[in-house]
Design a protein around this motif. Structure first.
Motif, PDB file in Angstrom:
ATOM      1  N   PRO A 120      50.804  33.218  38.791  1.00 34.77           N
ATOM      2  CA  PRO A 120      50.850  33.097  37.243  1.00 34.77           C
ATOM      3  C   PRO A 120      49.167  34.629  37.078  1.00 34.77           C
ATOM      4  O   PRO A 120      48.265  34.011  37.354  1.00 34.77           O
ATOM      5  CB  PRO A 120      50.246  31.938  37.065  1.00 34.77           C
ATOM      6  CG  PRO A 120      51.220  31.204  38.189  1.00 34.77           C
ATOM      7  CD  PRO A 120      50.558  31.118  38.891  1.00 34.77           C
ATOM      8  N   PRO A 121      49.952  35.162  35.508  1.00 36.69           N
ATOM      9  CA  PRO A 121      48.819  36.516  35.483  1.00 36.69           C
ATOM     10  C   PRO A 121      47.854  35.982  34.957  1.00 36.69           C
ATOM     11  O   PRO A 121      46.421  37.073  34.652  1.00 36.69           O
ATOM     12  CB  PRO A 121      50.171  37.231  34.820  1.00 36.69           C
ATOM     13  CG  PRO A 121      51.165  36.500  34.383  1.00 36.69           C
ATOM     14  CD  PRO A 121      51.058  35.711  35.303  1.00 36.69           C
ATOM     15  N   TYR A 122      47.922  34.692  34.054  1.00 33.72           N
ATOM     16  CA  TYR A 122      46.905  34.079  33.113  1.00 33.72           C
ATOM     17  C   TYR A 122      45.373  33.032  33.794  1.00 33.72           C
ATOM     18  O   TYR A 122      45.039  32.463  33.173  1.00 33.72           O
ATOM     19  CB  TYR A 122      47.015  34.523  32.164  1.00 33.72           C
ATOM     20  CG  TYR A 122      47.069  35.569  31.039  1.00 33.72           C
ATOM     21  CD1 TYR A 122      46.681  36.693  31.310  1.00 33.72           C
ATOM     22  CD2 TYR A 122      48.635  35.699  31.266  1.00 33.72           C
ATOM     23  CE1 TYR A 122      46.841  37.520  30.429  1.00 33.72           C
ATOM     24  CE2 TYR A 122      49.423  37.219  30.522  1.00 33.72           C
ATOM     25  CZ  TYR A 122      48.201  38.566  30.252  1.00 33.72           C
ATOM     26  OH  TYR A 122      49.195  39.614  29.782  1.00 33.72           O
ATOM     27  N   ALA A 123      46.450  32.961  35.399  1.00 27.44           N
ATOM     28  CA  ALA A 123      45.763  31.985  35.807  1.00 27.44           C
ATOM     29  C   ALA A 123      44.721  32.012  36.729  1.00 27.44           C
ATOM     30  O   ALA A 123      43.768  30.870  36.752  1.00 27.44           O
ATOM     31  CB  ALA A 123      46.692  31.410  36.930  1.00 27.44           C
ATOM     32  N   GLY A 133      44.637  37.639  38.663  1.00 24.58           N
ATOM     33  CA  GLY A 133      46.058  37.956  37.290  1.00 24.58           C
ATOM     34  C   GLY A 133      45.418  39.032  36.399  1.00 24.58           C
ATOM     35  O   GLY A 133      44.946  39.690  36.985  1.00 24.58           O
ATOM     36  N   ARG A 134      46.797  39.528  35.565  1.00 20.02           N
ATOM     37  CA  ARG A 134      46.624  40.875  34.908  1.00 20.02           C
ATOM     38  C   ARG A 134      44.698  40.675  34.458  1.00 20.02           C
ATOM     39  O   ARG A 134      44.270  39.673  33.814  1.00 20.02           O
ATOM     40  CB  ARG A 134      46.782  40.300  33.698  1.00 20.02           C
ATOM     41  CG  ARG A 134      47.124  41.529  32.550  1.00 20.02           C
ATOM     42  CD  ARG A 134      47.956  42.915  33.146  1.00 20.02           C
ATOM     43  NE  ARG A 134      48.671  43.417  33.533  1.00 20.02           N
ATOM     44  CZ  ARG A 134      49.078  43.464  34.676  1.00 20.02           C
ATOM     45  NH1 ARG A 134      48.715  43.720  35.717  1.00 20.02           N
ATOM     46  NH2 ARG A 134      50.672  43.996  34.925  1.00 20.02           N
ATOM     47  N   GLY A 135      44.617  42.040  34.545  1.00 22.32           N
ATOM     48  CA  GLY A 135      42.522  42.249  34.202  1.00 22.32           C
ATOM     49  C   GLY A 135      42.113  41.938  34.913  1.00 22.32           C
ATOM     50  O   GLY A 135      40.850  42.664  34.341  1.00 22.32           O
ATOM     51  N   ALA A 136      42.168  41.082  35.515  1.00 21.33           N
ATOM     52  CA  ALA A 136      40.678  40.832  37.063  1.00 21.33           C
ATOM     53  C   ALA A 136      40.447  42.183  37.997  1.00 21.33           C
ATOM     54  O   ALA A 136      38.615  41.353  37.926  1.00 21.33           O
ATOM     55  CB  ALA A 136      41.695  40.040  37.709  1.00 21.33           C
ATOM     56  N   HIS A 137      41.651  43.080  38.060  1.00 18.18           N
ATOM     57  CA  HIS A 137      41.110  44.145  38.782  1.00 18.18           C
ATOM     58  C   HIS A 137      40.632  45.133  37.595  1.00 18.18           C
ATOM     59  O   HIS A 137      39.216  45.648  37.336  1.00 18.18           O
ATOM     60  CB  HIS A 137      41.930  44.665  39.615  1.00 18.18           C
ATOM     61  CG  HIS A 137      41.690  46.341  39.250  1.00 18.18           C
ATOM     62  ND1 HIS A 137      40.513  46.597  40.606  1.00 18.18           N
ATOM     63  CD2 HIS A 137      42.650  46.976  39.696  1.00 18.18           C
ATOM     64  CE1 HIS A 137      40.723  47.664  40.856  1.00 18.18           C
ATOM     65  NE2 HIS A 137      41.804  48.204  40.974  1.00 18.18           N
ATOM     66  N   ASP A 138      41.121  45.245  36.395  1.00 17.27           N
ATOM     67  CA  ASP A 138      40.952  46.604  35.554  1.00 17.27           C
ATOM     68  C   ASP A 138      41.373  46.078  33.652  1.00 17.27           C
ATOM     69  O   ASP A 138      41.659  45.157  32.904  1.00 17.27           O
ATOM     70  CB  ASP A 138      42.487  47.240  35.539  1.00 17.27           C
ATOM     71  CG  ASP A 138      42.367  48.145  34.703  1.00 17.27           C
ATOM     72  OD1 ASP A 138      40.881  48.573  33.566  1.00 17.27           O
ATOM     73  OD2 ASP A 138      43.201  49.070  34.232  1.00 17.27           O
ATOM     74  N   MET A 139      39.487  45.852  33.575  1.00 17.66           N
ATOM     75  CA  MET A 139      39.093  45.623  33.916  1.00 17.66           C
ATOM     76  C   MET A 139      37.837  44.569  33.577  1.00 17.66           C
ATOM     77  O   MET A 139      36.489  44.729  33.704  1.00 17.66           O
ATOM     78  CB  MET A 139      37.728  46.974  33.825  1.00 17.66           C
ATOM     79  CG  MET A 139      37.161  47.258  32.535  1.00 17.66           C
ATOM     80  SD  MET A 139      36.396  48.021  31.990  1.00 17.66           S
ATOM     81  CE  MET A 139      34.336  47.831  33.025  1.00 17.66           C
ATOM     82  N   GLU A 393      42.365  45.729  43.362  1.00 19.38           N
ATOM     83  CA  GLU A 393      43.945  46.603  43.384  1.00 19.38           C
ATOM     84  C   GLU A 393      44.670  45.680  42.451  1.00 19.38           C
ATOM     85  O   GLU A 393      44.796  45.173  41.734  1.00 19.38           O
ATOM     86  CB  GLU A 393      44.252  45.692  45.167  1.00 19.38           C
ATOM     87  CG  GLU A 393      43.982  46.444  45.934  1.00 19.38           C
ATOM     88  CD  GLU A 393      43.711  45.368  47.806  1.00 19.38           C
ATOM     89  OE1 GLU A 393      45.003  44.528  47.587  1.00 19.38           O
ATOM     90  OE2 GLU A 393      43.769  45.642  48.697  1.00 19.38           O
ATOM     91  N   GLY A 394      46.035  47.214  42.295  1.00 21.10           N
ATOM     92  CA  GLY A 394      46.689  46.557  41.315  1.00 21.10           C
ATOM     93  C   GLY A 394      46.333  46.621  39.938  1.00 21.10           C
ATOM     94  O   GLY A 394      47.133  45.534  39.184  1.00 21.10           O
ATOM     95  N   ALA A 395      45.885  47.835  39.200  1.00 16.82           N
ATOM     96  CA  ALA A 395      45.794  48.152  38.090  1.00 16.82           C
ATOM     97  C   ALA A 395      47.608  48.523  37.484  1.00 16.82           C
ATOM     98  O   ALA A 395      48.168  48.986  37.913  1.00 16.82           O
ATOM     99  CB  ALA A 395      44.328  49.084  37.649  1.00 16.82           C
ATOM    100  N   HIS A 396      47.518  47.358  36.862  1.00 16.24           N
ATOM    101  CA  HIS A 396      48.774  47.518  35.515  1.00 16.24           C
ATOM    102  C   HIS A 396      50.155  47.376  36.712  1.00 16.24           C
ATOM    103  O   HIS A 396      51.361  47.479  36.176  1.00 16.24           O
ATOM    104  CB  HIS A 396      48.515  48.909  35.134  1.00 16.24           C
ATOM    105  CG  HIS A 396      48.167  49.585  34.355  1.00 16.24           C
ATOM    106  ND1 HIS A 396      48.006  50.737  33.596  1.00 16.24           N
ATOM    107  CD2 HIS A 396      47.107  49.090  34.157  1.00 16.24           C
ATOM    108  CE1 HIS A 396      46.819  50.801  33.140  1.00 16.24           C
ATOM    109  NE2 HIS A 396      46.349  50.162  33.003  1.00 16.24           N
ATOM    110  N   ALA A 397      49.491  46.275  38.196  1.00 11.96           N
ATOM    111  CA  ALA A 397      50.589  46.013  38.228  1.00 11.96           C
ATOM    112  C   ALA A 397      51.137  44.732  39.135  1.00 11.96           C
ATOM    113  O   ALA A 397      49.952  44.023  38.126  1.00 11.96           O
ATOM    114  CB  ALA A 397      50.310  46.458  39.497  1.00 11.96           C
ATOM    115  N   PHE A 398      51.461  44.424  39.742  1.00 18.08           N
ATOM    116  CA  PHE A 398      52.349  42.765  39.997  1.00 18.08           C
ATOM    117  C   PHE A 398      50.931  42.639  40.506  1.00 18.08           C
ATOM    118  O   PHE A 398      50.345  43.576  41.617  1.00 18.08           O
ATOM    119  CB  PHE A 398      53.245  42.781  40.484  1.00 18.08           C
ATOM    120  CG  PHE A 398      54.410  42.663  39.406  1.00 18.08           C
ATOM    121  CD1 PHE A 398      54.352  41.788  38.158  1.00 18.08           C
ATOM    122  CD2 PHE A 398      55.236  43.735  39.987  1.00 18.08           C
ATOM    123  CE1 PHE A 398      55.895  42.581  37.688  1.00 18.08           C
ATOM    124  CE2 PHE A 398      56.521  44.065  38.972  1.00 18.08           C
ATOM    125  CZ  PHE A 398      56.114  43.807  37.962  1.00 18.08           C
TER     126      PHE A 398
END
Length: 429
Positions: A120-123, A133-139, A393-398
């Motif tokens: 899950p993207p926010y887990a 997770g979304r934002g874990a990489h960026d930034m 890895e994976g900015a803006h990606a799954f």
């Protein structure tokens, strides 16, 4: 550079705090801070920084006269009064060192279809040394690094001997107005470090970015007699093809650029959002396409805008319907210049020395085909804008993810940079 004894103290402090740092990063990732939804995270961040003893300035973009600044970008369907910015300041008594801005954005791009994520993207799932997770990489990893780099000094019994502003901003992914607002509000320093996820490299140059919307009209008829109407979606596709050809031309010209000559097709064009039509059996009467295109650091925004408008107008003249019903081009979101961090600044030299001490190798430089907030500091306000941060890895990606071991070393490198650039003194000294 910090002496070996000081770096060892900082390394021990980073190590002691690292489990807490990973937990902090996980908390950041669990906030779905997409555009317009950043306020809960920013309120949490303000409390976190206040608890550390910083003076905290929480304000919104509506509180700042952004419209008066020539480099503000038009916002995209967001209420400025809900776009919260946070600046936390360490004030040095009788400062002897050099002041510093540490800045990171907490806005993230949409996560897309949930079923296309492994986790899950926010887990904030941790697996094999990576946080997903979304934002874990960026930034958000970089935000954690800058906060805990300062924490490391405190754990080591030290504080910077100069003023330090820790800033968390919004709008980096759509306008850059969050970063600009801090400068319009009056925050300044002798250097700025933005820990975007560069994988331990320094960003030498970034391209600019323009966002625009093409709006096309059509004539709706029953599809059985489609030849008597006009299909706005197909007309929009005609314009997109013309913009693709335009992009090829500006990339050919980019081969003469001193920074981007060796980069394959550095100027990216992307039709990112499309809306249009009302019924599958009717030719669509309208279509809108939201687009993004890049520009070189030496190209003026107005020049790049005019080139896009000429391209669209020329393509419209080759279509019978569009020639008499011209499409419109509306500029919204990014109107962002490119930026080059010229080699030779003292700030970069200090950061490079800290990196070499921690990583055991010279700090590489990178040329990027995306935009970041350093342009505001370096190009408009004469503050060296350093973009350097952890690996992921994976900015803006799954399945976006950040490597935790690299995050720890990056946190130490930033702590060493702060110690050298700002100087240190015993807490309360």
């Amino acid at each position: 550079m910090p002496d070996a004894a000081l770096l060892a103290r900082l390394a021990a402090a980073v190590e002691a705090n690292f489990a807490q740092e990973v937990g902090f990063l996980g908390d950041l990732v669990r906030f779905p801070s997409t555009r317009g939804n950043e306020a809960p995270l920013q309120d949490w961040m303000a409390r976190q920084l206040a608890a550390r003893g910083y003076g905290v300035d929480r304000y919104t973009l509506a509180d700042v006269p952004l419209a008066q600044h020539p480099k503000a970008s038009p916002m995209v369907e967001v209420d400025p009064a809900k776009s919260v910015q946070v600046v936390a300041t360490h004030r040095a008594k009788d400062p002897t060192g050099r002041s510093l801005i540490l800045q990171g954005h907490i806005d993230v791009v949409p996560e897309g279809p949930l079923e296309m994520w492994t986790y899950p993207p926010y887990a904030a799932t941790i697996k094999d040394g990576w946080m997903y997770g979304r934002g874990a990489h960026d930034m958000k990893s970089g935000v954690a690094a800058m906060v805990f780099a300062m924490d490391a000094l405190k754990t080591a019994g030290l504080e910077p001997a100069a003023d330090v502003h820790l800033q968390t901003v919004t709008e980096e992914e759509s306008t850059g107005n969050g970063a600009l607002s801090t400068l319009v509000r009056g925050y300044r320093a002798e250097a700025a470090l933005i820990p975007e996820p560069t994988g331990g490299t320094i960003t030498r140059a970034h391209t600019g970015t323009l966002w625009f919307r093409i709006a096309v009209r059509g004539v709706p008829v029953h599809v059985a007699v489609a030849q008597s109407g006009s299909n706005a979606i197909l007309s929009a596709y005609h314009l997109i093809q013309a913009l693709q050809d335009h992009t090829k031309a500006i990339n050919a010209a980019a081969k003469a650029d001193p920074w981007y000559a060796g980069i394959e097709s550095p100027l990216k064009f992307n039709p990112g959002i499309i809306r249009g039509g009302d019924w599958a059996s009717s030719t669509p009467a309208w279509c809108e396409v939201d687009c993004r295109i890049g520009l070189l650091p030496g190209t003026e925004v107005a020049e790049a805008q005019a080139a896009v408008e000429r391209c669209v107008a020329a393509a419209a003249r080759t279509d019978n319907f569009l020639a008499n019903n011209p499409p419109s081009v509306t500029w919204h979101g990014f109107l962002a210049d490119g930026y080059v961090l010229e080699p030779g600044t003292e700030a970069e030299a200090v950061l490079a020395a800290a990196h070499a001490q921690v990583f055991g190798e010279a700090m590489p430089a990178r040329i990027t085909t995306a935009v970041n907030d350093t342009r505001f500091y370096g190009r408009y306000f004469g503050i060296p804008g350093l973009c350097y941060g952890p690996r992921g890895e994976g900015a803006h990606a799954f399945d976006e993810r950040t490597e935790l071991a690299h995050l720890q070393r990056t946190t130490l490198a930033i702590a060493g940079f702060i110690a050298d650039w700002c100087g240190t003194r015993p807490i309360g000294g």
